[in-house]
Design an enzyme around this catalytic site. Structure first.
Site, short mmCIF file in Angstrom:
data_model
loop_
_atom_site.label_atom_id
_atom_site.label_comp_id
_atom_site.label_asym_id
_atom_site.label_seq_id
_atom_site.Cartn_x
_atom_site.Cartn_y
_atom_site.Cartn_z
N GLU A 20 38.32 31.99 41.35
CA GLU A 20 39.13 31.32 40.42
C GLU A 20 40.45 31.77 40.02
O GLU A 20 40.28 32.72 39.80
CB GLU A 20 37.69 30.63 39.13
N CYS A 61 46.37 34.23 35.19
CA CYS A 61 44.98 34.83 35.43
C CYS A 61 44.74 35.16 36.80
O CYS A 61 44.43 34.59 37.67
CB CYS A 61 43.95 35.06 34.53
N CYS A 108 32.99 40.83 42.22
CA CYS A 108 33.31 41.87 42.15
C CYS A 108 32.65 43.27 43.25
O CYS A 108 31.43 43.12 43.06
CB CYS A 108 33.22 41.67 40.85
N CYS A 155 30.01 46.12 35.72
CA CYS A 155 30.01 45.97 33.98
C CYS A 155 28.97 44.84 33.74
O CYS A 155 29.49 43.54 33.48
CB CYS A 155 31.51 45.71 33.97
N CYS A 169 30.05 41.33 31.75
CA CYS A 169 30.68 40.50 32.23
C CYS A 169 30.32 39.86 33.48
O CYS A 169 29.29 40.09 34.49
CB CYS A 169 31.79 41.24 33.32
N CYS A 203 38.60 35.48 29.24
CA CYS A 203 37.63 37.36 29.33
C CYS A 203 36.53 37.29 30.11
O CYS A 203 35.65 37.48 28.65
CB CYS A 203 38.52 37.99 29.07
#
Length: 408
Positions: A131, A144, A151, A155, A158, A383
């Site tokens: 994305e 962005c 990933c 975290c 997230c 975010c």
């Protein structure tokens, strides 16, 4: 969602997460590769492989560079200053393909999110998707960009961190996201935009993935992005955000020279170990020393420290005081991010009154402390919310998403 008690500050909130994930797959280039993402030297080498004479390679490379990155040509047929024979030869061996847009969502605030499919040379491999988000503002347009499918990190606050790490993106797939955005916004140098000026003015490496676990590809893509004879976005308008891969922070300053952002989110190692498990490998003191040593940092080139505001977790005035103390001597600004909820999360956003108190303390201590306005929440583009559509939502997540859409 259930609020997290303030009593959890000195103890882990959940079970210990692994520091890093291992990539499940590797990139398989298509039979006819794209020239997007190659350096000038690499393009010249490819031209040599198909028989272009050494005396012509520099000129041909410059032509290709101009057409790909300045004018946004989508095919060799568009490159009218290149001879027909040369275009035919290039068409036989290469493409200038970028990622394919398979879905576009436009938020009520104008934010756009694109789901991009990446080509692969493996017919048995499921197509990978990432994305990319465009955020228009009155004085800029920020894109962005993602650096990984999934990933490396875990975290806990997230959404992207809940995904598997499928693989790193190539330099071509990274710079290709910028090219797709310019395609969709009609934003190339020889085209008229609605405002008469460029729409994509800023790049942030804050999408899916940890950029510094894909250093070489990110570096190569950003050097192309900043090239004055191509895409031409100033290094001062490119920001790379890292969760704290300390060994590659100095390399970023030396080899890329872009602005640096640190996903800090906690001021005590015990809490950051939970929120950002990478902290167990590179603790706060070590991370901040790398920031003090970052090449080129100054009051004019401050390091941004990102701090997501989690209710009852990291938002007390004691946290604000320790944050100011920790950053002493670092040219810094602190970007406070209201937590963006996602389906299944256990965290809540801090109350607005508490965010303002936190911000006021930091501001009075002499630091810029803007509160980032949440953008694109209704399309999960804010975010920490990015998650590839290849990771299907569970029934529980879909129900939570519908509830969020009705309340946002």
């Amino acid at each position: 969602m259930t609020a997290v008690s303030t009593e959890t500050k000195s103890t882990p909130i959940t079970s210990v997460a692994p520091l890093e994930k291992v990539p499940l797959e590797t990139y398989v280039p298509p039979a006819k590769p794209s020239l997007i993402g190659l350096s000038r030297a690499e393009i010249a080498d490819r031209l040599g492989e198909i028989g272009v004479a050494p005396a012509q390679r520099k000129m041909r490379t410059q032509q290709l560079w101009h057409w790909m990155y300045f004018r946004g040509a989508k095919s060799f047929a568009d490159m009218t200053s290149v001879s027909k024979d040369m275009r035919a030869q290039l068409e036989q061996h290469f493409t200038v393909d970028r990622p394919e847009v398979v879905a576009e969502q436009i938020s009520s605030d104008g934010t756009r999110k694109w789901l991009l499919r990446l080509p692969s040379g493996d017919a048995f491999q499921k197509a990978h998707e990432v994305e990319c988000v465009y955020i228009p503002e009155t004085d800029r347009g920020t894109l962005c960009v993602s650096s990984q499918v999934g990933c490396t990190l875990n975290c806990s606050f997230c959404h992207t961190g809940t995904q598997r790490l499928v693989r790193n993106l190539t330099a071509g797939e990274i710079v290709g996201q910028i090219m797709v955005a310019r395609d969709r916004l009609n934003d190339w140098a020889d085209r008229e935009t609605p405002t008469g000026s460029r729409l994509v003015t800023n790049i942030v490496m804050m999408g899916m993935g940890e950029p510094l676990y894909n250093f070489d590809a990110v570096r190569d893509a950003l050097l192309i992005t900043a090239d004055n004879e191509g895409i031409g976005i100033s290094r001062r308008r490119i920001t790379l955000s890292t969760s704290g891969v300390v060994p590659n922070i100095i390399r970023t300053g030396e080899e890329i020279g872009v602005m640096l952002a640190i996903s800090l989110h906690a001021v005590r190692d015990e809490l950051r170990n939970e929120l950002v498990p990478l902290n167990r490998k590179y603790p706060i003191a070590e991370l901040l020393q790398a920031c003090r040593d970052y090449p080129g940092s100054s009051n004019a080139r401050r390091i941004t420290f990102e701090y997501v505001m989690l209710k009852g977790v990291n938002d007390s005035l004691d946290d604000a005081k320790l944050l100011v103390k920790l950053l002493k001597g670092i040219p810094a600004k602190i970007n406070l991010i209201p937590f963006n909820p996602w389906p299944g999360t256990k965290y809540e956003c801090s109350d607005w009154e508490q965010i303002e108190k936190f911000s006021e303390y930091i501001f009075n201590a002499g630091y810029s402390s803007p509160v980032r306005t949440p953008r694109g929440r209704d399309i999960l583009a804010a975010c920490g919310q990015l998650k590839s559509e290849t990771e299907k939502l569970s029934a529980r997540e879909r129900q939570a998403l519908r509830a969020m859409a009705m309340t946002d």
